[in-house]
Motif scaffolding. Sequence first.
Motif, mmCIF file in Angstrom:
data_model
loop_
_atom_site.group_PDB
_atom_site.id
_atom_site.type_symbol
_atom_site.label_atom_id
_atom_site.label_comp_id
_atom_site.label_asym_id
_atom_site.label_seq_id
_atom_site.Cartn_x
_atom_site.Cartn_y
_atom_site.Cartn_z
ATOM 1 N N LYS A 84 0.816 -1.215 0.000
ATOM 2 C CA LYS A 84 0.000 0.000 0.000
ATOM 3 C C LYS A 84 0.844 1.257 0.000
ATOM 4 O O LYS A 84 0.376 2.318 -0.351
ATOM 5 C CB LYS A 84 -0.917 -0.001 1.226
ATOM 6 N N GLY A 85 2.095 1.152 0.422
ATOM 7 C CA GLY A 85 2.955 2.328 0.484
ATOM 8 C C GLY A 85 2.554 3.244 1.626
ATOM 9 O O GLY A 85 1.764 2.876 2.494
ATOM 10 N N VAL A 86 3.112 4.428 1.647
ATOM 11 C CA VAL A 86 2.802 5.408 2.681
ATOM 12 C C VAL A 86 2.111 6.595 2.029
ATOM 13 O O VAL A 86 2.308 6.869 0.852
ATOM 14 C CB VAL A 86 4.077 5.863 3.443
ATOM 15 N N ASP A 87 1.310 7.292 2.803
ATOM 16 C CA ASP A 87 0.582 8.445 2.275
ATOM 17 C C ASP A 87 1.445 9.692 2.204
ATOM 18 O O ASP A 87 1.262 10.530 1.330
ATOM 19 C CB ASP A 87 -0.658 8.725 3.130
ATOM 20 N N GLN A 88 2.372 9.821 3.144
ATOM 21 C CA GLN A 88 3.212 11.013 3.190
ATOM 22 C C GLN A 88 4.668 10.604 3.312
ATOM 23 O O GLN A 88 4.991 9.583 3.929
ATOM 24 C CB GLN A 88 2.833 11.886 4.385
ATOM 25 N N LEU A 89 5.549 11.430 2.753
ATOM 26 C CA LEU A 89 6.974 11.133 2.810
ATOM 27 C C LEU A 89 7.477 11.042 4.242
ATOM 28 O O LEU A 89 8.377 10.258 4.548
ATOM 29 C CB LEU A 89 7.748 12.204 2.035
ATOM 30 N N THR A 90 6.860 11.775 5.147
ATOM 31 C CA THR A 90 7.275 11.721 6.557
ATOM 32 C C THR A 90 6.975 10.358 7.192
ATOM 33 O O THR A 90 7.526 10.027 8.233
ATOM 34 C CB THR A 90 6.586 12.824 7.386
ATOM 35 N N ASP A 91 6.101 9.569 6.570
ATOM 36 C CA ASP A 91 5.774 8.234 7.062
ATOM 37 C C ASP A 91 6.656 7.140 6.459
ATOM 38 O O ASP A 91 6.513 5.966 6.802
ATOM 39 C CB ASP A 91 4.311 7.901 6.758
ATOM 40 N N ALA A 92 7.563 7.525 5.566
ATOM 41 C CA ALA A 92 8.438 6.551 4.910
ATOM 42 C C ALA A 92 9.363 5.906 5.933
ATOM 43 O O ALA A 92 9.683 6.490 6.971
ATOM 44 C CB ALA A 92 9.254 7.238 3.823
ATOM 45 N N PHE A 93 9.793 4.699 5.640
ATOM 46 C CA PHE A 93 10.710 3.970 6.511
ATOM 47 C C PHE A 93 12.137 4.369 6.134
ATOM 48 O O PHE A 93 12.594 4.068 5.035
ATOM 49 C CB PHE A 93 10.527 2.459 6.363
ATOM 50 N N ALA A 94 12.815 5.046 7.044
ATOM 51 C CA ALA A 94 14.183 5.492 6.788
ATOM 52 C C ALA A 94 15.151 4.335 6.976
ATOM 53 O O ALA A 94 14.950 3.456 7.819
ATOM 54 C CB ALA A 94 14.535 6.639 7.735
ATOM 55 N N LEU A 95 16.201 4.324 6.183
ATOM 56 C CA LEU A 95 17.248 3.320 6.296
ATOM 57 C C LEU A 95 18.520 3.994 6.793
ATOM 58 O O LEU A 95 18.771 5.157 6.489
ATOM 59 C CB LEU A 95 17.502 2.665 4.937
ATOM 60 N N HIS A 96 19.319 3.275 7.567
ATOM 61 C CA HIS A 96 20.555 3.847 8.092
ATOM 62 C C HIS A 96 21.668 2.807 8.116
ATOM 63 O O HIS A 96 21.422 1.623 7.879
ATOM 64 C CB HIS A 96 20.339 4.454 9.487
ATOM 65 N N THR A 97 22.869 3.223 8.384
ATOM 66 C CA THR A 97 24.061 2.392 8.460
ATOM 67 C C THR A 97 24.250 1.611 7.154
ATOM 68 O O THR A 97 24.226 0.390 7.124
ATOM 69 C CB THR A 97 24.015 1.430 9.668
ATOM 70 N N TRP A 98 24.385 2.355 6.077
ATOM 71 C CA TRP A 98 24.548 1.759 4.749
ATOM 72 C C TRP A 98 25.899 1.092 4.584
ATOM 73 O O TRP A 98 26.912 1.575 5.061
ATOM 74 C CB TRP A 98 24.435 2.852 3.678
#
Length: 117
Positions: A84-98
Amino acid sequence: RRELLRVVLDRRGRVPDQQGWIVFRKDLRDVAAELYQREVQSFLAECGPDLAFEMIRAGLIDKVVVFIAPKIIGGREFPAIGGKGVDQLTDAFALHTWQIDRSGPDIILTSYVYRNN
């Protein structure tokens, strides 16, 4: 080292029961509870884009490994992540420690899902 456990998610009822397999035909929360009860600390999820997103949303995925080939497929039929994805960019799942590696011409990106809620 424990023997590997094969877990199959089959909401459509297409996979027959196999000896040594755990087949789930229910909610992802049931999978999480069963894996917790069996003291499973890590697993590899090989799945399509919709299930990948739903597993991230359900909190089952902490680490993401993405393989990028130097080819462009294009089209709407080949999304990397679906659901379904997210409605707003602020709800996106951030990734870290690449971490970025190479395997032949392919690029392998490894990262962790950041959860702030």
